[in-house]
Design an enzyme around this catalytic site. Structure first.
Site, PDB file in Angstrom:
ATOM      1  CG  HIS A 177      -5.125  -4.873  -3.137  1.00 19.94           C
ATOM      2  ND1 HIS A 177      -6.229  -4.057  -3.213  1.00 19.94           N
ATOM      3  CD2 HIS A 177      -4.067  -4.038  -2.982  1.00 19.94           C
ATOM      4  CE1 HIS A 177      -5.860  -2.781  -3.123  1.00 19.94           C
ATOM      5  NE2 HIS A 177      -4.547  -2.746  -2.977  1.00 19.94           N
ATOM      6  NE  ARG A 212      -0.766  -5.835   0.273  1.00 15.69           N
ATOM      7  CZ  ARG A 212      -0.764  -5.360  -0.973  1.00 15.69           C
ATOM      8  NH1 ARG A 212       0.094  -4.406  -1.319  1.00 15.69           N
ATOM      9  NH2 ARG A 212      -1.590  -5.855  -1.881  1.00 15.69           N
ATOM     10  CG  ASP A 228      -1.590   1.762  -4.492  1.00 19.05           C
ATOM     11  OD1 ASP A 228      -2.606   2.275  -5.004  1.00 19.05           O
ATOM     12  OD2 ASP A 228      -1.625   0.731  -3.822  1.00 19.05           O
TER      13      ASP A 228
HETATM   14  C1  3PY Z   1       1.192  -1.862  -5.428  1.00 19.56           C
HETATM   15  O1  3PY Z   1       1.797  -2.117  -6.473  1.00 19.56           O
HETATM   16  O2  3PY Z   1       0.637  -0.785  -5.191  1.00 19.56           O
HETATM   17  C2  3PY Z   1       1.127  -2.893  -4.406  1.00 19.56           C
HETATM   18  O3  3PY Z   1       0.603  -2.643  -3.353  1.00 19.56           O
HETATM   19  C3  3PY Z   1       1.690  -4.239  -4.721  1.00 19.56           C
HETATM   20  O4  3PY Z   1       0.896  -5.226  -4.220  1.00 19.56           O
HETATM   21 MG    MG Z   2      -0.395  -0.819  -3.268  1.00 15.92          MG
END
Ligand code: 3PY
Ligand code: MG
Length: 256
Positions: free
Chosen positions: A46, A71, A173
């Site tokens: 992201h 990541r 998520d």
């Molecule tokens: C989430 O909170 O979904 C993440 O991937 C944190 O970066």
């Molecule tokens: Mg996430």
């Protein structure tokens, strides 16, 4: 080969403090590297960093003994391979949904016979040392993100994958998946239960457990819950918060 200090901290029963890099800049990575974190994670999912910004950011982190993580943008073996070849000592993989995903992820991080990582550690050899290839399978940390309903349902299957070192909770998520919407520092009973189950199951099976948090207060509580890898905020957020706080103090102090 250079040791992975994240593993040493875990072996000693300690907690890893991780900083998050969204700003695609070697200078801000260097500033963060000198701020006292144990590890720093460059976010290709992201955050704006791409493969072109990763090398200078890793070089900046290498001015310290902070452990470089990334990541990946997805469970994509090609990207994971390039991140490891560049010298990342840990990979956090988003959206792992079950045992098969976790096996593919771990396999991408391990040279044969443990996995199927292709050989070519062009910078990892410089960072890790000339004996990198022989020690990489033991040094590189694999962290699977638990942030979907499917992952919660197959949690034991994921945790039992050989070579998986840790899980990492993505509260946004996971919140979306459970019908609570995105956000950090969750207090909804269903979220608290899910997060507690993830950390409890992982630690019981001898794996490490990490979580993304938005505040030092919540991160501290997560350490009390058993998490041994806590991320607080991000470089961009910390800069925005600090700048906004300074500007607002002086705005109010100006003569009107
Ligand atoms: C989430 O909170 O979904 C993440 O991937 C944190 O970066
Ligand atoms: Mg996430």
């Amino acid at each position: 080969m250079r040791e992975n200090r994240v593993r040493s901290i875990w072996r000693g029963g300690g907690v890893v403090l991780n900083g998050w890099l969204h700003v695609p800049s070697s200078f801000s990575a260097e500033v963060m590297a000198h701020a006292g974190w144990d590890s720093l994670t460059i976010d290709l999912q992201h955050g704006p960093p791409d493969m072109g910004s990763v090398i200078p950011m890793l070089q900046a982190i290498s001015t310290t003994d902070v452990v470089p993580f990334a990541r990946a943008n997805w469970n994509d073996p090609g990207t994971i391979m390039k991140l490891l070849d560049a010298g990342c000592y840990g990979v956090i993989c988003p959206m792992i949904e079950g045992r098969e995903d976790a096996e593919a992820f771990v396999g991408a991080c391990r040279y044969p016979p443990d996995g199927y990582r292709s050989y070519g550690p062009f910078r990892a050899n410089l960072y890790g040392g000339p004996d990198y290839a022989g020690g990489a399978n033991d040094a590189v940390v694999t962290m699977a993100m638990i942030e979907t309903k499917e992952a919660l349902e197959d949690l034991d299957g994921i945790l039992d994958v050989p070579g998986l070192d840790a899980v990492f909770v993505g509260p946004s998520d996971l919140g979306q998946a459970l019908g609570h919407g995105p956000g950090m520092d969750r207090e909804e009973p269903e979220m608290v239960e899910a997060i507690g189950r993830i950390v409890g199951s992982a630690r019981k099976k001898g794996l490490a457990a990490g979580i993304f948090t938005g505040s030092t207060e919540y991160a501290g509580r997560m350490i009390d819950e058993g998490f041994n890898f806590v991320n607080v905020s991000s470089d961009a957020r910390l800069m925005a918060d600090g700048a906004a706080a300074a500007a607002s103090v002086l705005r109010d102090r100006r003569p009107s």
